[in-house]
Enzyme design. Structure first.
Site, mmCIF file in Angstrom:
data_model
loop_
_atom_site.group_PDB
_atom_site.id
_atom_site.type_symbol
_atom_site.label_atom_id
_atom_site.label_comp_id
_atom_site.label_asym_id
_atom_site.label_seq_id
_atom_site.Cartn_x
_atom_site.Cartn_y
_atom_site.Cartn_z
ATOM 1 N N ASP A 155 16.073 -3.042 5.768
ATOM 2 C CA ASP A 155 14.839 -2.543 5.154
ATOM 3 C C ASP A 155 14.927 -2.765 3.651
ATOM 4 O O ASP A 155 16.014 -2.841 3.084
ATOM 5 C CB ASP A 155 14.636 -1.055 5.462
ATOM 6 C CG ASP A 155 13.163 -0.642 5.407
ATOM 7 O OD1 ASP A 155 12.569 -0.403 6.479
ATOM 8 O OD2 ASP A 155 12.608 -0.580 4.282
ATOM 9 N N TYR B 254 -4.153 -9.119 6.466
ATOM 10 C CA TYR B 254 -3.338 -8.516 7.536
ATOM 11 C C TYR B 254 -3.635 -9.210 8.863
ATOM 12 O O TYR B 254 -2.730 -9.612 9.595
ATOM 13 C CB TYR B 254 -3.642 -7.020 7.619
ATOM 14 C CG TYR B 254 -2.763 -6.256 8.581
ATOM 15 C CD1 TYR B 254 -1.528 -5.757 8.174
ATOM 16 C CD2 TYR B 254 -3.171 -6.021 9.891
ATOM 17 C CE1 TYR B 254 -0.718 -5.052 9.062
ATOM 18 C CE2 TYR B 254 -2.367 -5.319 10.777
ATOM 19 C CZ TYR B 254 -1.149 -4.827 10.364
ATOM 20 O OH TYR B 254 -0.345 -4.132 11.243
ATOM 21 N N ILE C 122 -1.067 3.153 15.726
ATOM 22 C CA ILE C 122 0.026 4.069 16.061
ATOM 23 C C ILE C 122 0.211 5.041 14.895
ATOM 24 O O ILE C 122 0.173 4.622 13.730
ATOM 25 C CB ILE C 122 1.353 3.283 16.280
ATOM 26 C CG1 ILE C 122 1.155 2.078 17.224
ATOM 27 C CG2 ILE C 122 2.460 4.208 16.777
ATOM 28 C CD1 ILE C 122 0.797 2.398 18.652
#
Ligand code: NAI
Length: 257
Positions: free
Chosen positions: A36, A157, A190
């Site tokens: 990350d 996106y 989500i």
């Protein structure tokens, strides 16, 4: 244990779906590399797994930077001695990514660099390691917006996720006879930190909810279970596919009341 002795590298695993999958994969016996760009939460995620008896290690990597991605794969090989599952999950959703006309070039470039180029770089440096480890499974995270036009525009996106689907198909065909499977995962909305801000606003929440036949947003665990299936040998015939986990969004023409 469905991933016993497998080494799984998950990008963007400090938060959201990546982090949930990291915990699940570790519980299924995998040695998990948490990659990350955010070191504090990344270290925390690795610690969380280790504190429950699992195996995990954190490496800081910005997936849009080739040197970072190369080093991230090297870290997996040096730390756990192989690579069997490559889960390219890291991605961003930019607040200024809007309609085709409104979106600035710099926003387009940043979103494509992380969401699409990041996935390609993960595969570029990860595939030789997978081959050396005897093959494995690549999971590239796209989205339901790769399959249908989004009601709320986010042009960069959407383009990035469409690209992820195309890249995944091509990789699947290229490596099908060499023991590597590659599939795309297409979640619906989500409830993760990525959407948290947006979903706090009741109007924006309702606007999105109306498109989901199942009548609710998804949970990170529900996507992590799908990722686990793709990662494991349970999905041995599946390659070049898009696994849609979206509560019925892409199946619907009109959503039932
Ligand atoms: P999240 O925001 O909770 O987690 C994303 C992680 O990626 C964070 O830890 C962040 O630090 C990391 N990251 C961001 N840029 C990075 C970079 N350049 N290099 C390395 N790491 C980086 O997000 P969430 O919701 O868990 O999303 C995971 C993936 O699922 C993303 O690719 C996202 O586009 C995709 N997705 C999310 C949906 C949702 O509704 N939350 C729906 C469909 C797809």
């Amino acid at each position: 244990m469905r991933l016993k002795d497998k080494v799984a590298l998950i990008t963007g695993a400090a938060s959201g779906m990546g982090r949930t999958a990291a915990n699940l994969f570790a519980a299924e016996g995998a040695k998990v590399v948490i990659a990350d760009v955010t070191a504090r939460t990344g270290e925390e995620a690795a610690q969380e797994i280790k504190s429950t008896g699992g195996q995990a290690a954190f490496v800081r990597a910005d997936v849009s930077k080739p040197a970072d991605v190369e080093a991230m794969v090297r870290f997996a090989l040096e730390t756990f001695g192989g690579l069997h599952v490559l889960y390219n999950n890291a991605g961003i959703f930019h607040a200024e990514d809007e309609g085709t006309v409104e979106t600035a070039e710099a926003i387009w470039d940043r979103v494509i660099d992380i969401n699409l180029k990041g996935v390609w770089l993960g595969c570029k440096y990860g595939i030789p390691a997978l081959l050396r480890s005897g093959g494995g499974s690549i999971i590239n995270v796209a989205s339901f917006v790769a399959l249908v036009g989004a009601a709320t525009p986010q042009i960069a996106y959407t383009a990035s996720k469409g690209g992820v689907l195309a890249v995944t198909r091509e990789i699947a065909v290229e490596y099908a006879r060499r023991g590597i499977r590659a599939n795309a995962l297409c979640p619906g909305p989500i409830e993760t930190p990525m959407l948290a801000e947006l979903l706090r606003d009741p109007q924006r929440r309702a606007r999105r909810l109306v498109h989901i036949p199942i009548g609710r947003f998804g949970r990170a665990e529900e996507v992590a279970q799908a990722a686990l299936w793709l990662a494991s040998e349970d999905s041995s015939l599946m390659t070049g596919a898009a696994l849609v986990v979206d509560g019925g969004i892409t199946a619907a023409y009109v959503t039932p009341e």
